[in-house]
Design an enzyme around this catalytic site. Structure first.
Site, mmCIF file in Angstrom:
data_model
loop_
_atom_site.group_PDB
_atom_site.id
_atom_site.type_symbol
_atom_site.label_atom_id
_atom_site.label_comp_id
_atom_site.label_asym_id
_atom_site.label_seq_id
_atom_site.Cartn_x
_atom_site.Cartn_y
_atom_site.Cartn_z
ATOM 1 N N LYS A 104 -7.267 -41.360 -53.358
ATOM 2 C CA LYS A 104 -8.055 -41.066 -52.157
ATOM 3 C C LYS A 104 -7.459 -41.774 -50.957
ATOM 4 O O LYS A 104 -7.062 -42.944 -51.031
ATOM 5 C CB LYS A 104 -9.507 -41.495 -52.373
ATOM 6 N N SER A 179 -17.437 -37.900 -50.127
ATOM 7 C CA SER A 179 -16.264 -37.847 -49.280
ATOM 8 C C SER A 179 -14.944 -37.759 -50.046
ATOM 9 O O SER A 179 -13.894 -37.482 -49.463
ATOM 10 C CB SER A 179 -16.231 -39.089 -48.374
ATOM 11 N N SER A 203 -20.033 -40.673 -52.965
ATOM 12 C CA SER A 203 -18.790 -39.992 -52.614
ATOM 13 C C SER A 203 -17.829 -39.729 -53.761
ATOM 14 O O SER A 203 -16.856 -38.997 -53.588
ATOM 15 C CB SER A 203 -18.061 -40.779 -51.512
#
Length: 509
Positions: A104, A179, A203
């Site tokens: 990420k 996210s 997330s």
């Protein structure tokens, strides 16, 4: 060299600048007091800051060579989910040998651009590896890219990233969740074996649920957060995302564990079992509690039905399935708002993603880049972050930290309520999200519609970020060709049981 001129680290203030600060703070300093403060700054503060600037701070290690990689072309970027492509390997034959990994883009990889989904960080390249990155490489993992995340990681949908929306592999008109959207989409789309996500309000679990994969938010402190961009230091989590429970457990096994004294989120006596060797122990005799209040939030009846049906199947593996009520859960998201939104404003924007009042390692170059971005181009933030900034600043000016502090105090009662339920049950089960993957917003959507799209799925995920309990989502089944996530919540640092229950369900599917 000592006689050569070099630019000072700090510009000394003028009398006028200090006088304005005095007025802004309501201090009403007299001119003589301003002169004395200025003299003290020049003689003491400026010299101290210059000395700190000149000293060499300890750096996170970069153990393995790599090239910077490249931005993906549209044809090589399925689901618009890669931010940057790279090829980083250690050559070691460890637990992750042969596994490709996506990281990420809120997590630093040395020498590879890092944007955190936002124009605020555009142009920044970290010089250090986050601890989880080093651990993946130590075990032979092959990092092939940075995965797209939402702007500053502050949305539960997948439309705020400055590089464009991330598409759901099951239906590219729908959200991949946020996210950690890119991580989930690439795992679900079979483009990468494993991925790292971050979770402060859901997330990891939101995109994993929308995309139909396994995603685990570990117990707070189990996985070191060192080298990742912070939203709020009391809710920061990093965790694994994978297509199977086995691979999820494997990645957790690699990244979990004490990071020396670098991360104060971690308890000093932390130990990590070999989760992969314990997965198939079975769940005969385990007690499963369906959390009634978690089903209360379902906005789609099929989501409720799919999760209930899936949970009841665990009886076939020898578990006892019953119902449990935790009324405090209904206020969990409200308490999260006080902690993560109000506290997150302080940490993300006012403290430039660093946070404060903690010992441990600080990513100073990341802080400087974030501070520069927020100072020079705050107008580039998406509406979700503008909402957070304006709300946070207003509440801060009017009430200080009153609501943040009270939220943290009330969170102790919420955590105790979950703990009490987990004394009777080995795990709690509830729908991960109140609905299936939603349509991505289209051009011309109202601001209110954008808020609805970004923040209305947090009811069940956010409470476990502030309570710190481990929470795993696994695909419970499909409805209307879309995945439905089932969340399994366990006792603090009992990821073993959570993974065992998930594995037992996986075998029954």
């Amino acid at each position: 060299m000592s006689g050569l001129y070099h630019s000072p680290a700090v510009k000394n203030p003028t009398r006028e600048e200090l006088a304005k600060i005095s007025d802004d703070l309501g201090l009403k300093c007299h001119p003589e007091e301003i002169d004395a403060i200025l003299g003290h700054f020049i003689k003491g503060t400026s010299k101290a800051l210059q000395r700190i600037n000149d000293m060499v701070e300890p750096a996170l290690p970069v153990k393995y060579p790599r090239t910077p990689g490249h931005r993906p072309s549209p044809s090589d970027n399925p689901f618009n989910a890669w931010y940057w492509c790279c090829d980083i390997q250690s050559g070691k034959k460890g637990k992750l040998a042969g596994k490709t990994v996506g990281v990420k883009d809120s997590i630093a990889v040395a020498g590879v651009p890092m944007m955190n989904g936002s124009k605020i960080l555009e142009g920044y390249t970290p010089e250090f590896d986050a601890t989880v990155v080093t651990r993946i490489l130590d075990e032979g993992g092959h990092i092939i890219g940075k995965t797209v995340c939402e702007d500053c990681c502050f949305s539960g949908s997948s439309f705020t990233c400055s590089t464009g929306p991330i598409l759901n592999p099951h239906d590219e008109t729908r959200s991949a969740g946020g996210s950690s959207a890119g991580s989930a989409a690439l795992v679900a789309g079979n483009k990468v074996d494993l991925a790292l996500g971050g979770d402060q309000g859901g997330s990891i679990r939101i995109p994993s649920s929308f995309c139909g994969i396994v995603g685990l938010k570990p117990t707070y402190g189990l996985v070191p957060y060192t080298g990742a961009g912070s939203i709020e230091t009391t809710v920061d989590h990093l965790g694994p995302m994978a297509r199977t429970v086995q691979d999820c457990a494997l990645l957790l096994e690699v990244i979990a564990g004490l990071d020396g004294k670098r991360d104060p989120r971690q308890p000093r006596d932390l130990t990590v079992p070999e989760y992969t060797k314990l997965l198939d122990a079975g769940i005969a005799g385990k007690k499963i509690g369906l959390l009634d209040e978690g089903f209360h939030f379902c906005k789609e009846e099929d989501v409720k039905n799919v999760v209930q049906t899936a949970a009841l199947k665990l009886a076939q593996a020898g578990a006892t399935v019953g119902h449990v009520s935790v009324p405090e859960h209904l206020d969990g998201e409200t308490l999260w708002f006080a902690i993560c939104v109000l506290g997150g404003y302080d940490c993300m924007i006012k403290d430039s993603g660093v946070g404060s009042l903690r010992k441990g390692h600080y990513a100073t170059s990341l802080h400087e880049a974030t501070n520069r971005g927020f100072t020079t181009r705050p107008y580039d933030l998406p509406i979700s972050m503008k909402l957070t900034a304006i709300t946070g600043e207003y509440v801060s000016r009017m009430y200080g930290k009153k609501f943040y502090a009270k939220g943290q105090n009330l969170n102790m009662l919420l955590t105790e309520a979950y703990d009490k339920a987990l004394e009777k049950y080995d795990v709690l089960i509830l729908p991960t999200l109140p609905y299936k993957a939603t349509k991505l917003p289209v051009e011309g959507s109202s601001t209110s519609d954008l808020f609805e799209n970004a923040f209305t799925m947090l009811h069940n995920t956010a409470p476990f970020d502030i309570s710190g309990h481990p929470a795993l989502t696994i695909n419970a089944g499909f409805s209307e060709s879309l995945p439905v996530g089932m969340m399994i919540v366990g006792r603090h640092f009992d990821e073993t049981t959570v993974l065992q229950v998930a594995r037992a369900f996986e075998k029954l599917k």
